[in-house]
Design a protein around this motif. Structure first.
Motif, mmCIF file in Angstrom:
data_model
loop_
_atom_site.group_PDB
_atom_site.id
_atom_site.type_symbol
_atom_site.label_atom_id
_atom_site.label_comp_id
_atom_site.label_asym_id
_atom_site.label_seq_id
_atom_site.Cartn_x
_atom_site.Cartn_y
_atom_site.Cartn_z
ATOM 1 N N ASP A 119 10.563 -4.291 4.660
ATOM 2 C CA ASP A 119 9.192 -3.862 4.947
ATOM 3 C C ASP A 119 9.057 -2.347 5.050
ATOM 4 N N LEU A 120 10.157 -1.619 4.851
ATOM 5 C CA LEU A 120 10.090 -0.154 4.770
ATOM 6 C C LEU A 120 10.060 0.326 3.322
ATOM 7 N N VAL A 121 9.979 -0.600 2.388
ATOM 8 C CA VAL A 121 9.906 -0.271 0.964
ATOM 9 C C VAL A 121 8.441 -0.328 0.530
ATOM 10 N N LEU A 122 7.838 0.829 0.357
ATOM 11 C CA LEU A 122 6.434 0.889 -0.059
ATOM 12 C C LEU A 122 6.319 0.738 -1.572
ATOM 13 N N PRO A 123 5.172 0.245 -2.049
ATOM 14 C CA PRO A 123 4.980 0.135 -3.497
ATOM 15 C C PRO A 123 5.059 1.514 -4.151
ATOM 16 N N PRO A 124 5.635 1.611 -5.343
ATOM 17 C CA PRO A 124 5.735 2.916 -6.019
ATOM 18 C C PRO A 124 4.378 3.400 -6.487
ATOM 19 N N HIS A 125 4.240 4.730 -6.581
ATOM 20 C CA HIS A 125 2.999 5.312 -7.079
ATOM 21 C C HIS A 125 2.841 5.067 -8.580
ATOM 22 N N LEU A 147 -1.771 6.010 4.766
ATOM 23 C CA LEU A 147 -1.344 4.616 4.777
ATOM 24 C C LEU A 147 -1.768 3.996 6.095
ATOM 25 N N ALA A 148 -2.273 2.774 6.063
ATOM 26 C CA ALA A 148 -2.692 2.069 7.271
ATOM 27 C C ALA A 148 -2.088 0.675 7.266
ATOM 28 N N ALA A 149 -1.556 0.261 8.425
ATOM 29 C CA ALA A 149 -0.936 -1.060 8.554
ATOM 30 C C ALA A 149 -1.408 -1.685 9.859
ATOM 31 N N ALA A 150 -2.145 -2.797 9.766
ATOM 32 C CA ALA A 150 -2.756 -3.416 10.940
ATOM 33 C C ALA A 150 -1.853 -4.494 11.526
ATOM 34 N N GLY A 151 -1.847 -4.571 12.875
ATOM 35 C CA GLY A 151 -1.104 -5.601 13.579
ATOM 36 C C GLY A 151 -2.021 -6.741 13.990
ATOM 37 N N GLN A 152 -1.860 -7.195 15.240
ATOM 38 C CA GLN A 152 -2.609 -8.357 15.705
ATOM 39 C C GLN A 152 -4.077 -8.052 15.980
ATOM 40 N N ALA A 153 -4.406 -6.788 16.166
ATOM 41 C CA ALA A 153 -5.797 -6.416 16.472
ATOM 42 C C ALA A 153 -6.329 -5.482 15.393
ATOM 43 N N ALA A 166 -12.315 12.099 8.793
ATOM 44 C CA ALA A 166 -12.109 13.269 9.646
ATOM 45 C C ALA A 166 -10.952 14.114 9.145
ATOM 46 N N TRP A 167 -9.920 13.466 8.629
ATOM 47 C CA TRP A 167 -8.752 14.176 8.100
ATOM 48 C C TRP A 167 -8.936 14.573 6.638
ATOM 49 N N ARG A 168 -10.023 14.150 6.026
ATOM 50 C CA ARG A 168 -10.320 14.480 4.631
ATOM 51 C C ARG A 168 -9.166 14.093 3.700
ATOM 52 N N VAL A 169 -8.677 12.895 3.891
ATOM 53 C CA VAL A 169 -7.559 12.434 3.067
ATOM 54 C C VAL A 169 -8.048 12.203 1.641
ATOM 55 N N GLN A 170 -7.115 12.229 0.708
ATOM 56 C CA GLN A 170 -7.452 12.096 -0.706
ATOM 57 C C GLN A 170 -7.207 10.685 -1.233
ATOM 58 N N GLY A 171 -7.031 9.746 -0.322
ATOM 59 C CA GLY A 171 -6.828 8.367 -0.703
ATOM 60 C C GLY A 171 -6.328 7.573 0.488
ATOM 61 N N VAL A 172 -6.664 6.287 0.521
ATOM 62 C CA VAL A 172 -6.232 5.399 1.604
ATOM 63 C C VAL A 172 -5.641 4.142 0.988
ATOM 64 N N ALA A 173 -4.517 3.711 1.521
ATOM 65 C CA ALA A 173 -3.884 2.482 1.055
ATOM 66 C C ALA A 173 -3.517 1.624 2.263
ATOM 67 N N THR A 174 -3.772 0.334 2.161
ATOM 68 C CA THR A 174 -3.411 -0.607 3.218
ATOM 69 C C THR A 174 -2.097 -1.282 2.859
ATOM 70 N N VAL A 175 -1.149 -1.273 3.805
ATOM 71 C CA VAL A 175 0.166 -1.843 3.575
ATOM 72 C C VAL A 175 0.514 -2.771 4.735
ATOM 73 N N PRO A 176 1.488 -3.674 4.553
ATOM 74 C CA PRO A 176 1.892 -4.549 5.657
ATOM 75 C C PRO A 176 2.528 -3.754 6.798
#
Length: 314
Positions: free
Chosen positions: A11-17, A180-186, A198-208
């Motif tokens: 679960d520390l292996v993120l999908p490649p760009h 990168l954002a990874a949600a738990g039980q809540a 607020a951080w003016r990020v250039q992209g958002v990805a949801t991961v486990p």
């Protein structure tokens, strides 16, 4: 073949760009025998292995990694304990995977991990901080966490910070990042709907969510996030701008003050006067990372400087 990048769990292996980014491998494996066979195969195929593990990982994991390196009697395995939350470690591993196909030597790539970690903003949205011991928490914040509905935004890296959601804001990066954002039980949309703009990020990805995250943050009711550089040209420029040295112990190239493979520190500078040209070198040291304001310009300069190895080259 590019230097292999290893992490301690799948679960520390993120999908490649992209298709050029090599996959990460998992080490150690379930048994000592399988770990030995797997690591030996990696060395045979890739030449060198950089194994990342969270500094908070169990002693059993680190002991097995050290045993594998000792039994194989190999100086081609770098064991790097990273003081980042799990998702931050995953992001760092992804960045090293991107750089592994460029023309950096294994020694430079391994010692670059510390530099790149300076630019990772890793934190979490928590409903309680009563069991959080990885980030300093005041008694006042502990008391507030008992208030029903209270939420806290916590930044663990690069500078610890804890704020009450809706009352204060987290200090974010001043350069372009991907979140990168990874949600738990809540699950909550605060990270993607409020923090990201607020951080003016250039992209958002949801991961486990990594399995170790709940233990690291002291609760399973969280949304972990990590923001960092994602453009390989910027990553390349950042690492290549640091002065390179040669390890006096193993002979590998390095940046910074310590070898990533043998952990030997860089000897103190000689008292012999240096030529003027070397005294005015524009290269930075690892202990003084580039300021955030330099990164946009670095992106422009790096656009024409990335040099990837051709397929099959070593």
């Amino acid at each position: 073949m590019p230097t292999a990048i290893a992490v301690t769990s799948p679960d520390l292996v993120l999908p490649p760009h992209d298709r050029q980014t090599p996959p990460a491998v998992v080490q150690p494996l379930d048994t000592l025998e399988s770990s030995l066979l797997g690591m030996h195969a990696l060395i045979e195929q890739h030449g060198y292995v950089i194994s990342l593990y969270p500094a908070s990982v169990s002693d059993a994991v680190t002991q097995r990694l050290r045993t594998v390196r000792s039994v194989l009697e190999s100086d081609r395995i770098a064991l790097l304990g990273i003081d980042l939350p799990p998702l931050g470690v995953a992001l760092l591993a992804q960045q090293l995977r991107q750089l592994s196909v460029c023309d950096f030597s294994p020694g430079v790539l391994a010692s670059a991990a510390r530099l790149l970690a300076h630019y990772i903003y890793a934190g979490a949205l928590l409903g309680s901080v009563t069991k959080l011991d990885q980030v300093p928490v005041s008694l006042k914040s502990h008391a507030k966490s008992w208030v029903p509905g209270a939420q806290f935004a916590v930044l663990a890296n690069p500078r610890p910070q804890l704020v009450r959601v809706g009352q204060e804001e987290l200090a974010g990066p001043e350069f372009g990042t991907r979140l990168l954002a990874a949600a738990g039980q809540a699950p909550s949309d605060w990270v993607t709907a409020t923090l990201a703009p607020a951080w003016r990020v250039q992209g958002v990805a949801t991961v486990p969510l990594p399995e170790a995250s709940a233990r690291w943050w002291g609760t399973g009711k969280l949304v972990e996030f990590a923001a960092g550089l994602y453009d390989v040209s910027v990553l390349y420029q950042l690492v290549s701008s640091v002065r390179r040295e040669q390890c006096h112990w193993c002979g590998l190239e390095l940046i910074g003050d310590r070898c990533g493979f043998c952990a030997a520190p860089l000897p103190p500078p000689s008292s012999t006067p240096q030529p003027a040209s070397s005294q005015t070198s524009p290269s930075r040291s690892l202990s003084a990372p580039a300021s955030s304001s330099e990164l946009p310009a670095a992106a422009v300069r790096a656009a024409s400087s990335v040099r990837a190895l051709p397929p099959g080259a070593t």
